[in-house]
Write a protein that holds these residues in place. Structure first.
Motif, short mmCIF file in Angstrom:
data_model
loop_
_atom_site.label_atom_id
_atom_site.label_comp_id
_atom_site.label_asym_id
_atom_site.label_seq_id
_atom_site.Cartn_x
_atom_site.Cartn_y
_atom_site.Cartn_z
N SER A 237 -4.49 18.81 -12.49
CA SER A 237 -4.35 17.50 -11.87
C SER A 237 -5.16 16.46 -12.63
CB SER A 237 -4.85 17.51 -10.41
OG SER A 237 -4.15 18.43 -9.63
N VAL A 239 -6.34 12.53 -11.58
CA VAL A 239 -6.34 11.61 -10.45
C VAL A 239 -7.02 10.30 -10.86
CG1 VAL A 239 -7.13 11.25 -8.08
CG2 VAL A 239 -6.41 13.54 -8.82
N ALA A 263 -12.96 17.58 1.87
CA ALA A 263 -11.51 17.70 1.87
C ALA A 263 -11.07 19.16 1.81
CB ALA A 263 -10.92 16.91 0.70
N ALA A 268 -7.39 20.61 2.45
CA ALA A 268 -6.69 19.91 1.38
C ALA A 268 -6.53 20.81 0.16
CB ALA A 268 -7.46 18.65 0.99
N ASP A 269 -5.51 20.52 -0.66
CA ASP A 269 -5.42 21.22 -1.93
C ASP A 269 -6.33 20.51 -2.94
OD1 ASP A 269 -4.03 18.95 -3.04
OD2 ASP A 269 -2.08 19.83 -2.57
N ARG A 271 -5.84 18.79 -5.68
CA ARG A 271 -5.50 17.42 -6.08
C ARG A 271 -5.88 16.43 -4.99
NH1 ARG A 271 -2.45 14.69 -9.72
NH2 ARG A 271 -1.68 12.65 -9.04
N GLU A 272 -5.58 16.77 -3.75
CA GLU A 272 -5.95 15.91 -2.62
C GLU A 272 -7.47 15.78 -2.53
OE1 GLU A 272 -2.17 17.00 0.34
OE2 GLU A 272 -4.00 18.22 0.33
N ALA A 273 -8.17 16.88 -2.78
CA ALA A 273 -9.62 16.84 -2.73
C ALA A 273 -10.17 15.94 -3.83
CB ALA A 273 -10.19 18.25 -2.88
N ALA A 275 -8.64 13.39 -5.16
CA ALA A 275 -8.34 12.01 -4.78
C ALA A 275 -9.36 11.51 -3.76
CB ALA A 275 -6.92 11.92 -4.21
N ALA A 276 -9.72 12.36 -2.79
CA ALA A 276 -10.74 11.99 -1.81
C ALA A 276 -12.08 11.75 -2.51
CB ALA A 276 -10.88 13.08 -0.75
#
Length: 296
Positions: A237, A239, A263, A268-269, A271-273, A275-276
């Motif tokens: 990822s 980001v 996250a 969260a996965d 990538r989401e983590a 982003a957070a």
């Protein structure tokens, strides 16, 4: 289990923001503030701010600042597990922040790196889903032994461990191989780009992240305004970071790590983590000091 336990440094920050270059042997005008800080404490506060609960922090502090730090952590939603040290002064960092928001640290580790294996108990892991260690712990013999004991307890309990390498300057003094040997077995590593390059000898952050992820299952490399990249054997990822007007870059990496872990704890996965983490890091550079605005 849902909690986050952070073991790390609790520091008194003296932040001096100067809008003109420092002038040797005379005065330079600056805005100066005394704030609670420390990479471990900052990460814990940002994790709590990002929804992780409960969040606990184990650290050693000078007795003069112990009550002040305890109150600041509680205001941030963090449960302090502070060990008062009457034989050492408070850990103190003078943070010189220039007009571009870049910071330079003068560091007196004081009581922070005097944490020892005797300060640790495996019982601290009860109810803990993740253990996060500040990289500063690995730069002194006593605190390194404490970190290794905590890692051993987490390994026995099958609790994943994360580490933020913390400081290029201190990594160079300790030695890359000694650091990598000390953190062997860690599941998540949070280096910034300079730390990742130093730890691998690579020329580019992407290559460094991929190289590190052959040793650590999950690596998240922060790139400042460039965001972050995640590697899990390969780069998985990239980001972007929100665009903001930076004021002080102190604590941006701590904010990233805290929000990333919060996250993950929320399901969260990666990538989401990331982003957070980038959102928290971007917010962090818009305030003076390394804590969320409410954690002072």
């Amino acid at each position: 289990m849902s909690g986050l336990l952070v073991v790390g440094d609790v520091v008194t920050d003296i932040v001096a923001r100067h809008r003109t270059p420092l002038m040797p042997a005379t005065d330079t005008a600056a805005e100066i503030r005394r704030l609670p800080g420390g990479a471990g404490a900052n990460a814990a506060c940002w994790a709590a701010r990002s929804g992780a609960a409960p969040v606990s922090l184990l650290g050693r502090v000078g007795t003069d600042d112990a009550v002040w730090h305890d109150r600041a952590l509680r205001r941030a939603g963090v449960r302090p597990m502070l060990v008062p040290d009457s034989e050492a002064g408070p850990a103190t960092v003078i943070s010189l922040v220039d007009a571009s928001a870049e910071r330079t640290f003068l560091t007196d580790s004081g009581a922070a790196l005097r944490i020892s294996p005797a300060d640790w108990s495996d019982a601290f892991l009860d109810g803990t889903a993740r253990l996060h260690l500040s990289g500063y712990l690995f730069f002194a013999e006593s605190s390194r032994a404490a970190a290794r004991r905590a890692m051993g307890g987490a390994r026995e309990a099958r609790i994943p461990v994360s580490v933020d390498p913390a400081s290029v300057g201190f990594l160079k003094q300790l030695g890359v191989e000694r650091f990598l040997d000390a953190v062997r077995g860690v599941e998540v590593l949070f280096p910034n780009a300079d730390e990742a390059l130093l730890l691998t000898g690579c020329a580019e952050p992407e290559e460094a992240a991929m190289t590190l992820s052959r040793v650590f299952p999950l690596v998240a490399v922060t790139l400042g305004a460039g965001g972050a990249l995640v590697a899990e054997g390969a780069v998985t990822s990239r980001v972007a970071a929100p665009e903001v007007a930076p004021v002080d870059s102190t604590g941006a990496g701590d904010a990233f790590a805290g929000a990333f872990l919060a996250a993950l704890l929320a399901g969260a996965d990666t990538r989401e983590a990331a982003a957070a983490g980038c959102r928290a890091g971007a917010e962090a550079v818009t305030v003076v000091g390394g804590r969320p605005p409410t954690a002072r």
